[in-house]
Design a protein around this motif. Sequence first.
Motif, mmCIF file in Angstrom:
data_model
loop_
_atom_site.group_PDB
_atom_site.id
_atom_site.type_symbol
_atom_site.label_atom_id
_atom_site.label_comp_id
_atom_site.label_asym_id
_atom_site.label_seq_id
_atom_site.Cartn_x
_atom_site.Cartn_y
_atom_site.Cartn_z
ATOM 1 N N THR A 15 0.833 -1.195 0.000
ATOM 2 C CA THR A 15 0.000 0.000 0.000
ATOM 3 C C THR A 15 0.870 1.248 0.000
ATOM 4 O O THR A 15 1.738 1.419 0.864
ATOM 5 C CB THR A 15 -0.924 0.003 1.225
ATOM 6 N N VAL A 32 1.460 5.315 -2.474
ATOM 7 C CA VAL A 32 1.269 6.075 -3.708
ATOM 8 C C VAL A 32 2.425 5.711 -4.635
ATOM 9 O O VAL A 32 3.592 5.782 -4.237
ATOM 10 C CB VAL A 32 1.232 7.591 -3.451
ATOM 11 N N GLN A 36 -2.762 5.990 -6.211
ATOM 12 C CA GLN A 36 -2.869 5.274 -4.945
ATOM 13 C C GLN A 36 -3.139 3.792 -5.188
ATOM 14 O O GLN A 36 -4.037 3.432 -5.952
ATOM 15 C CB GLN A 36 -3.989 5.857 -4.088
ATOM 16 N N THR A 46 -4.005 0.528 -2.764
ATOM 17 C CA THR A 46 -4.347 0.101 -1.419
ATOM 18 C C THR A 46 -4.628 -1.396 -1.437
ATOM 19 O O THR A 46 -5.480 -1.856 -2.212
ATOM 20 C CB THR A 46 -5.564 0.857 -0.887
#
Length: 114
Positions: free
Chosen positions: A90, A92, A109, A111
């Motif tokens: 996780t 950027v 992003q 996740t």
Amino acid sequence: QVQLVESGGGLVQPGGSLRLSCAASGRDFSNSAMGWYRQAPGKERELVASITSFNSRNLGDSVKGRFTVSRDNAKNTVYLQMDSLKPEDTAVYYCFVVYMGYHWGQGTQVTVSS
């Protein structure tokens, strides 16, 4: 003017896959190295993968065996295939191209969570 536009980020469960794309514009980058860094909250930016104009690849230790970097020079695009994703992936993700210095995308992003 060099511009990099990333796509493909999102939410995925542990063990899943995502493919990031980064399209560069402004000139021909077929002779330039390209790749990806990532930055998680509270951590330093780290190299994920890079690929030279000769298709020589370098992967960070934490992603070896799970991530693959590739490029399509006709499209000025670099890809990051991410498999067997873990929560610690996780972050950027930022793509870059090396041309008279580093140029960066805006970040996307990723996740990994159940």
